[in-house]
Motif scaffolding. Sequence first.
Motif, PDB file in Angstrom:
ATOM      1  N   THR A   5       0.938  -1.126  -0.011  1.00 55.64           N
ATOM      2  CA  THR A   5      -0.058   0.062   0.021  1.00 55.64           C
ATOM      3  C   THR A   5       0.822   1.418  -0.020  1.00 55.64           C
ATOM      4  N   SER A   6       0.215   2.475  -0.219  1.00 50.52           N
ATOM      5  CA  SER A   6       1.051   3.511  -0.227  1.00 50.52           C
ATOM      6  C   SER A   6       1.776   3.806   1.195  1.00 50.52           C
ATOM      7  N   LYS A   7       0.971   3.142   2.275  1.00 52.85           N
ATOM      8  CA  LYS A   7       1.728   3.432   3.544  1.00 52.85           C
ATOM      9  C   LYS A   7       3.106   2.600   3.594  1.00 52.85           C
ATOM     10  N   ASP A   8       3.164   1.570   2.654  1.00 52.45           N
ATOM     11  CA  ASP A   8       4.427   0.771   2.864  1.00 52.45           C
ATOM     12  C   ASP A   8       5.349   1.709   2.029  1.00 52.45           C
ATOM     13  N   TYR A   9       5.060   2.147   0.897  1.00 53.42           N
ATOM     14  CA  TYR A   9       6.187   3.071  -0.052  1.00 53.42           C
ATOM     15  C   TYR A   9       6.470   4.340   0.399  1.00 53.42           C
ATOM     16  N   ARG A  10       5.375   4.986   1.304  1.00 51.29           N
ATOM     17  CA  ARG A  10       5.399   6.286   1.647  1.00 51.29           C
ATOM     18  C   ARG A  10       5.396   7.319   0.576  1.00 51.29           C
ATOM     19  N   VAL A  18       5.499   0.461 -14.413  1.00 51.55           N
ATOM     20  CA  VAL A  18       6.577  -0.261 -13.769  1.00 51.55           C
ATOM     21  C   VAL A  18       7.687  -0.793 -14.701  1.00 51.55           C
ATOM     22  N   GLN A  19       8.907  -0.629 -14.434  1.00 51.96           N
ATOM     23  CA  GLN A  19       9.961  -1.213 -15.018  1.00 51.96           C
ATOM     24  C   GLN A  19      10.925  -1.774 -14.204  1.00 51.96           C
ATOM     25  N   GLN A  20      11.673  -3.094 -14.838  1.00 55.22           N
ATOM     26  CA  GLN A  20      12.403  -3.758 -14.018  1.00 55.22           C
ATOM     27  C   GLN A  20      13.936  -3.506 -14.686  1.00 55.22           C
ATOM     28  N   ALA A  21      14.727  -2.878 -14.184  1.00 50.68           N
ATOM     29  CA  ALA A  21      16.136  -2.856 -14.453  1.00 50.68           C
ATOM     30  C   ALA A  21      16.935  -4.223 -14.516  1.00 50.68           C
ATOM     31  N   PRO A  22      18.012  -4.398 -15.543  1.00 49.59           N
ATOM     32  CA  PRO A  22      18.634  -5.257 -15.547  1.00 49.59           C
ATOM     33  C   PRO A  22      19.196  -6.141 -14.266  1.00 49.59           C
ATOM     34  N   ASN A  23      19.674  -4.890 -13.166  1.00 50.20           N
ATOM     35  CA  ASN A  23      20.035  -5.597 -11.994  1.00 50.20           C
ATOM     36  C   ASN A  23      18.940  -6.007 -11.078  1.00 50.20           C
ATOM     37  N   GLY A  24      17.615  -6.152 -11.630  1.00 49.23           N
ATOM     38  CA  GLY A  24      16.663  -6.736 -10.795  1.00 49.23           C
ATOM     39  C   GLY A  24      15.860  -5.574  -9.940  1.00 49.23           C
ATOM     40  N   MET A  25      16.288  -4.465  -9.873  1.00 50.20           N
ATOM     41  CA  MET A  25      15.621  -3.422  -9.323  1.00 50.20           C
ATOM     42  C   MET A  25      14.253  -3.185 -10.073  1.00 50.20           C
ATOM     43  N   MET A  26      13.295  -2.928  -9.296  1.00 46.31           N
ATOM     44  CA  MET A  26      11.977  -2.401  -9.770  1.00 46.31           C
ATOM     45  C   MET A  26      12.020  -0.796  -9.496  1.00 46.31           C
ATOM     46  N   TYR A  27      11.456   0.000 -10.732  1.00 48.50           N
ATOM     47  CA  TYR A  27      11.271   1.247 -10.666  1.00 48.50           C
ATOM     48  C   TYR A  27       9.784   1.528 -11.066  1.00 48.50           C
ATOM     49  N   SER A  32       3.728  11.304  -7.190  1.00 50.69           N
ATOM     50  CA  SER A  32       4.453  12.221  -6.763  1.00 50.69           C
ATOM     51  C   SER A  32       5.965  12.115  -6.661  1.00 50.69           C
ATOM     52  N   CYS A  33       6.447  10.990  -7.305  1.00 54.42           N
ATOM     53  CA  CYS A  33       7.902  10.713  -7.316  1.00 54.42           C
ATOM     54  C   CYS A  33       8.093   9.480  -8.022  1.00 54.42           C
ATOM     55  N   LEU A  34       9.420   9.068  -7.968  1.00 52.64           N
ATOM     56  CA  LEU A  34       9.798   7.713  -8.454  1.00 52.64           C
ATOM     57  C   LEU A  34      10.170   7.036  -7.553  1.00 52.64           C
ATOM     58  N   LEU A  35       9.508   5.441  -7.563  1.00 54.73           N
ATOM     59  CA  LEU A  35       9.887   4.654  -6.522  1.00 54.73           C
ATOM     60  C   LEU A  35      10.812   3.360  -6.959  1.00 54.73           C
ATOM     61  N   GLU A  36      11.745   3.175  -6.027  1.00 60.05           N
ATOM     62  CA  GLU A  36      12.763   2.260  -6.325  1.00 60.05           C
ATOM     63  C   GLU A  36      12.487   1.036  -5.485  1.00 60.05           C
ATOM     64  N   VAL A  40      12.604  -5.694  -0.845  1.00 57.57           N
ATOM     65  CA  VAL A  40      12.598  -5.534   0.425  1.00 57.57           C
ATOM     66  C   VAL A  40      12.277  -4.086   0.846  1.00 57.57           C
ATOM     67  N   ASN A  41      13.416  -3.346   0.468  1.00 55.48           N
ATOM     68  CA  ASN A  41      13.317  -2.142   0.728  1.00 55.48           C
ATOM     69  C   ASN A  41      12.710  -0.971  -0.327  1.00 55.48           C
ATOM     70  N   TRP A  42      12.025   0.020  -0.004  1.00 57.87           N
ATOM     71  CA  TRP A  42      11.461   1.031  -0.788  1.00 57.87           C
ATOM     72  C   TRP A  42      12.547   2.268  -0.620  1.00 57.87           C
ATOM     73  N   ARG A  43      12.684   2.926  -1.732  1.00 60.80           N
ATOM     74  CA  ARG A  43      13.412   4.160  -1.626  1.00 60.80           C
ATOM     75  C   ARG A  43      12.124   5.330  -2.486  1.00 60.80           C
ATOM     76  N   VAL A  44      12.269   6.509  -2.090  1.00 62.51           N
ATOM     77  CA  VAL A  44      11.481   7.528  -2.706  1.00 62.51           C
ATOM     78  C   VAL A  44      12.465   8.384  -3.338  1.00 62.51           C
ATOM     79  N   ILE A  45      12.540   8.425  -4.633  1.00 60.08           N
ATOM     80  CA  ILE A  45      13.233   9.289  -5.473  1.00 60.08           C
ATOM     81  C   ILE A  45      12.448  10.528  -5.855  1.00 60.08           C
TER      82      ILE A  45
END
Length: 69
Positions: A5-10, A18-27, A32-36, A40-45
């Motif tokens: 939920t949006s509470k999980d990824y803030r 949604v795009q998956q990078a060659p290194n496995g990261m999801m974007y 309001s932002c770009l999420l990575e 396990v962990n979410w990062r707000v860009i």
Amino acid sequence: MTQYTSKDYRAHEQNWCVQQAPNGMMYIGNSSCLLEFDGVNWRVIMVENKSTVRSLDIDENVRLDRCAK
């Protein structure tokens, strides 16, 4: 399957793309932002002017290009 939920990824609750990078990261393009996500962990860009990210493109070097506002 895990549902996040949006509470999980803030960030806004609306995601556009949604795009998956060659290194496995999801974007995720968000209203309001770009999420990575590494599985396990979410990062707000933050993006310029906190604009909506409606489409993404990722190259082999994992450089992100926001294609549309």
